[in-house]
Design a protein around this motif. Structure first.
Motif, mmCIF file in Angstrom:
data_model
loop_
_atom_site.group_PDB
_atom_site.id
_atom_site.type_symbol
_atom_site.label_atom_id
_atom_site.label_comp_id
_atom_site.label_asym_id
_atom_site.label_seq_id
_atom_site.Cartn_x
_atom_site.Cartn_y
_atom_site.Cartn_z
ATOM 1 N N LEU A 245 46.701 57.183 10.869
ATOM 2 C CA LEU A 245 45.264 57.143 11.142
ATOM 3 C C LEU A 245 44.478 58.063 10.218
ATOM 4 O O LEU A 245 43.267 57.896 10.070
ATOM 5 C CB LEU A 245 44.997 57.525 12.602
ATOM 6 N N GLY A 246 45.161 59.042 9.626
ATOM 7 C CA GLY A 246 44.447 59.997 8.790
ATOM 8 C C GLY A 246 43.595 60.945 9.603
ATOM 9 O O GLY A 246 42.567 61.434 9.117
ATOM 10 N N SER A 247 44.016 61.216 10.831
ATOM 11 C CA SER A 247 43.249 62.085 11.724
ATOM 12 C C SER A 247 44.213 62.878 12.594
ATOM 13 O O SER A 247 45.145 62.312 13.177
ATOM 14 C CB SER A 247 42.302 61.262 12.603
ATOM 15 N N VAL A 248 43.987 64.178 12.672
ATOM 16 C CA VAL A 248 44.807 65.020 13.547
ATOM 17 C C VAL A 248 44.442 64.793 15.011
ATOM 18 O O VAL A 248 45.303 64.780 15.884
ATOM 19 C CB VAL A 248 44.630 66.508 13.165
ATOM 20 N N ASP A 249 43.170 64.583 15.282
ATOM 21 C CA ASP A 249 42.685 64.395 16.644
ATOM 22 C C ASP A 249 42.951 62.964 17.096
ATOM 23 O O ASP A 249 42.342 62.017 16.590
ATOM 24 C CB ASP A 249 41.188 64.705 16.709
ATOM 25 N N LEU A 250 43.848 62.787 18.049
ATOM 26 C CA LEU A 250 44.158 61.460 18.596
ATOM 27 C C LEU A 250 43.413 61.165 19.882
ATOM 28 O O LEU A 250 43.641 60.127 20.501
ATOM 29 C CB LEU A 250 45.665 61.334 18.840
ATOM 30 N N GLY A 251 42.524 62.079 20.308
ATOM 31 C CA GLY A 251 41.726 61.824 21.504
ATOM 32 C C GLY A 251 42.326 62.441 22.751
ATOM 33 O O GLY A 251 43.199 63.304 22.700
ATOM 34 N N GLN A 252 41.858 61.966 23.902
ATOM 35 C CA GLN A 252 42.286 62.495 25.192
ATOM 36 C C GLN A 252 43.295 61.544 25.834
ATOM 37 O O GLN A 252 43.206 60.322 25.687
ATOM 38 C CB GLN A 252 41.096 62.681 26.137
ATOM 39 N N VAL A 253 44.230 62.125 26.558
ATOM 40 C CA VAL A 253 45.283 61.345 27.202
ATOM 41 C C VAL A 253 44.731 60.667 28.450
ATOM 42 O O VAL A 253 43.991 61.283 29.238
ATOM 43 C CB VAL A 253 46.474 62.249 27.570
ATOM 44 N N TYR A 254 45.095 59.397 28.643
ATOM 45 C CA TYR A 254 44.779 58.734 29.909
ATOM 46 C C TYR A 254 45.549 59.440 31.018
ATOM 47 O O TYR A 254 46.680 59.876 30.817
ATOM 48 C CB TYR A 254 45.157 57.252 29.840
ATOM 49 N N PHE A 255 44.953 59.540 32.211
ATOM 50 C CA PHE A 255 45.425 60.498 33.206
ATOM 51 C C PHE A 255 46.810 60.203 33.784
ATOM 52 O O PHE A 255 47.374 61.036 34.488
ATOM 53 C CB PHE A 255 44.404 60.628 34.351
ATOM 54 N N GLU A 256 47.398 59.049 33.483
ATOM 55 C CA GLU A 256 48.748 58.766 33.942
ATOM 56 C C GLU A 256 49.410 57.768 32.994
ATOM 57 O O GLU A 256 48.727 56.953 32.364
ATOM 58 C CB GLU A 256 48.757 58.223 35.370
ATOM 59 N N PRO A 257 50.742 57.813 32.878
ATOM 60 C CA PRO A 257 51.437 56.843 32.017
ATOM 61 C C PRO A 257 51.365 55.440 32.628
ATOM 62 O O PRO A 257 51.283 55.272 33.847
ATOM 63 C CB PRO A 257 52.883 57.366 31.985
ATOM 64 N N LEU A 258 51.410 54.444 31.773
ATOM 65 C CA LEU A 258 51.461 53.052 32.216
ATOM 66 C C LEU A 258 52.912 52.604 32.244
ATOM 67 O O LEU A 258 53.644 52.804 31.270
ATOM 68 C CB LEU A 258 50.634 52.163 31.287
ATOM 69 N N LYS A 259 53.316 51.989 33.345
ATOM 70 C CA LYS A 259 54.701 51.555 33.500
ATOM 71 C C LYS A 259 54.735 50.074 33.848
ATOM 72 O O LYS A 259 53.764 49.514 34.359
ATOM 73 C CB LYS A 259 55.390 52.359 34.612
ATOM 74 N N ASP A 260 55.874 49.424 33.562
ATOM 75 C CA ASP A 260 56.057 48.020 33.926
ATOM 76 C C ASP A 260 57.436 47.845 34.555
ATOM 77 O O ASP A 260 58.240 48.785 34.640
ATOM 78 C CB ASP A 260 55.870 47.102 32.706
ATOM 79 N N HIS A 261 57.710 46.625 35.006
ATOM 80 C CA HIS A 261 58.969 46.340 35.680
ATOM 81 C C HIS A 261 60.148 46.239 34.715
ATOM 82 O O HIS A 261 61.301 46.212 35.164
ATOM 83 C CB HIS A 261 58.849 45.033 36.479
ATOM 84 N N GLN A 262 59.861 46.168 33.419
ATOM 85 C CA GLN A 262 60.945 46.119 32.436
ATOM 86 C C GLN A 262 61.488 47.499 32.090
ATOM 87 O O GLN A 262 62.406 47.622 31.278
ATOM 88 C CB GLN A 262 60.455 45.434 31.147
ATOM 89 N N GLY A 263 60.922 48.552 32.665
ATOM 90 C CA GLY A 263 61.390 49.905 32.408
ATOM 91 C C GLY A 263 60.690 50.599 31.272
ATOM 92 O O GLY A 263 61.164 51.635 30.794
ATOM 93 N N ASN A 264 59.567 50.079 30.800
ATOM 94 C CA ASN A 264 58.823 50.697 29.713
ATOM 95 C C ASN A 264 57.819 51.706 30.268
ATOM 96 O O ASN A 264 57.239 51.501 31.332
ATOM 97 C CB ASN A 264 58.077 49.641 28.898
#
Length: 636
Positions: A245-264
């Motif tokens: 991206l050419g940027s050190v700042d990647l922004g703010q983290v969404y408040f929880e991880p996203l999960k699915d039934h495939q184990g991702n």
């Protein structure tokens, strides 16, 4: 009263035909009722503005205020204010309140400078040679990126942990050549990602520390520690995206991880790009959000969506959440409500969707300041206070004596609106308490009065919000703190996270070095280094703890002694209300007692005299004709 050294004077203009002739108002104030001598005076030349602020006053000194108007006939007679005098004060002057310092940022900056000094004995050190080599590496990589992409973005998830970055500018999203969000794999176990999520969230407030953390971990890659291996994989994924991206700042983290039934498991960061931005990777380009959504709806064929599908489908809501999490509430005094919901893994707090960086709240008034008299009125309702009158009458007397009638009226109105907004039954709401250990200061322009739930509801996992306009969302408590302070105390949070991520890693590496020490000299040096890092870590946490108001609030909620909080029904000036279940039980008990009383009265006056006869099961009435039924005792 604006502050403990300032007053606000609001002028009520005379009748319209007279007000049109007024060209100037003069405001005078003095410490004497006769206004001799005058302490000061000021003028309002804009007659459409009827508010004047008096500043530079002395706390605890009584001031008298009067106003006179100027027209073509000259100066009119002065009019005294109502009330005629007031004393600038603050809630901090009351007893048994917690007063937080306001120098945490300077203290944290000083600690961070100690970590950067050459005498610091940690592992995350800033070496000028490595800085120059890092710059040369970034320049050479930038030239190579003109010919091929340095990062291979993931297209399909295959049961693992991943990191996605959402850069957006209005309704345009930065995507790859395949019109997908930039996504890289974190080559570690998805379970460890969930455990290290708080560490990752703190790191997102100090992206510039990634290179130093990688430098410190490079010497410990041979270690068998799974924690260091996993975190090194996360740092490598972050570095890949920063380079592309050419940027050190990647922004703010969404408040929880996203999960699915495939184990991702998918970690998501969001950043709004305000100015023009050109990514370092030429394959990245801007695409409209509608195009991205339409493309997903055409190509989505899996029966169960993956974490990336969920992100794309809910991307518009995620962007709305990010925008609102960075917005600040309007200045003023608010009353908020704390609701904690516990789960097996973590403690979560309920926040509104419209402003997720604050608790559910309603504004009491525009002025953030609370005077000593207003806070004393709240404290008088504490257990063991000076008030002994009945709840229905003592409040009104205190309001008149303390001169806080408007404050109490606005507070009661705001509490009613808040309870109505959340659809909380009145009998349950009156079990809540108003936190009186401190007035929570949110930044410089917002203050917060807090309603605390009863201690038995502290760990409840059910929150009835049926029929409300904003159902809210539950956010992990520690993540809420980061979101809250990023919106209202960003500089302090950034300094804390920079120091914390370094010291946390240095402490772990120092402990590992101590375990691997072979001779007495290595053991001694390792112990000294660990002690040095531990002292700095404790100092950083002490400064940060001074700002974390929610931890003191939670301690008050857990306490069953009901100290530092006032029952809400006393604030509202009424008796506690029973729940429908309690009323039903009380009504049944009353009916049972009434039936028992009737029977005893009848026996006393001989209405129905029952006595044993020669045949069992027969009962005779002395006053009326009774039909007997043998062996049953039924009387008709």
């Amino acid at each position: 009263m604006l502050t403990d050294t300032a007053l606000s004077v609001s002028i009520t203009p005379p009748q319209e035909h007279i007000a049109s002739l007024i060209t100037t108002y003069r405001v005078e104030w003095s410490t004497c009722a006769g206004f001799t001598p005058l302490t000061g005076c000021g003028f309002i030349t804009d007659t459409k503005n009827h508010v004047f602020h008096i500043t530079g006053l002395s706390t605890g000194v009584q001031y008298y205020v009067r106003v006179c108007a100027y027209s073509i006939k000259g100066w009119g007679p002065p009019r005294n204010s109502s009330p005629p005098s007031t004393t600038p004060s603050s809630w901090r002057q009351c007893s048994s309140v917690k007063i937080r310092g306001n120098n945490q940022e300077a203290a944290m900056r000083k600690l961070l400078e100690q970590i950067r000094e050459p005498t610091y004995r940690g592992y995350c050190t800033e070496n000028p040679r490595q800085l120059n080599s890092a710059k040369r590496m970034s320049m050479s990589r930038g030239l190579k990126q003109f010919f091929h992409s340095a990062t291979k973005f993931v297209r399909l998830l295959q049961r693992g942990a991943y990191l996605a970055v959402v850069f957006y500018q209005k309704d345009n999203i930065l995507v790859t050549a395949e019109d997908q969000l930039p996504l890289v794999e974190i080559q570690c176990c998805s379970t460890s990602i969930t455990q290290d999520f708080l560490w990752f969230a703190k790191l997102s407030c100090a992206w510039q520390q990634v290179s130093w953390l990688q430098q410190a971990m490079s010497s410990s890659l041979s270690s068998s520690s799974s924690l260091l291996q996993n975190r090194h994989c996360i740092l490598r994924a972050i570095n890949q995206l920063q380079s592309s991206l050419g940027s050190v700042d990647l922004g703010q983290v969404y408040f929880e991880p996203l999960k699915d039934h495939q184990g991702n498991v998918l970690l998501v960061t969001l950043r709004e790009v305000v100015t023009s931005f050109t990514p370092a990777d030429p394959h990245l380009h801007w695409s409209s959000l509608k195009h991205l959504e339409a493309r997903w709806s055409r190509t989505h064929l899996l029966p169960e969506p993956t974490a990336v599908d969920t992100l794309t489908q809910q991307l518009r809501r995620k962007l709305e959440y990010h925008r609102r999490s960075l917005q600040r509430a309007q200045p003023g005094l608010y009353v908020g409500i704390l609701k904690l919901c516990s789960s097996v893994e973590q403690l979560r707090v309920l926040v509104p969707q419209r402003l997720p960086n604050l608790l559910f709240n309603t504004r009491v008034r525009n002025n953030t300041h609370v005077s000593r008299e207003e806070w004393s009125w709240l404290q008088r309702h504490l257990m063991g206070g000076v008030v002994t009158e009945s709840p229905g009458h003592e409040a009104d007397g205190l309001i008149d004596n303390a001169g806080v009638k408007e404050f109490v009226r606005d507070l009661r109105t705001a509490v009613t609106q808040l309870l109505t907004k959340l659809n909380i039954p009145l009998h349950r709401a009156y079990q809540y308490r108003l936190y009186t250990q401190e007035l929570v200061q949110v930044g410089d322009e917002i203050s917060l009065l807090l309603l605390l739930p009863p201690s038995e509801e502290f760990s409840s996992s059910f929150w009835p919000l049926e029929g409300v306009l904003d159902p809210g969302l539950t956010m992990p408590l520690h993540i809420f703190e980061l979101v809250h302070f990023w919106a209202y105390s960003r500089d302090l949070l950034s300094l804390y996270c920079q120091a914390w991520v370094r010291l946390e890693l240095d402490a772990y590496l120092a402990q590992q070095a101590l375990r691997e020490a072979l001779d007495s000299k290595e053991v001694s040096e390792s112990r000294e280094r660990l002690s040095h890092i531990t002292q700095l870590s404790q100092s950083v946490e002490a400064v940060w703890r001074e700002r974390r108001w929610i931890m003191d609030v939670m301690q008050c909620v857990r306490s069953r002694q009901r100290l530092g909080a006032v029952p809400l029904h006393l604030i509202m000036g009424s008796q506690p209300i029973k729940s429908p279940h309690e009323e039903e039980v009380e009504q049944q008990l009353h009916l049972s007692q009434t039936h028992t009383h009737v029977l005893s009265t009848n026996l006393l006056f001989g209405d129905t005299l029952c006595f044993p006869l020669t045949e069992p099961g027969l009962c005779m009435s002395s006053n009326t004709h009774t039909e007997w039924k043998a062996n049953r005792g039924d009387i008709h």
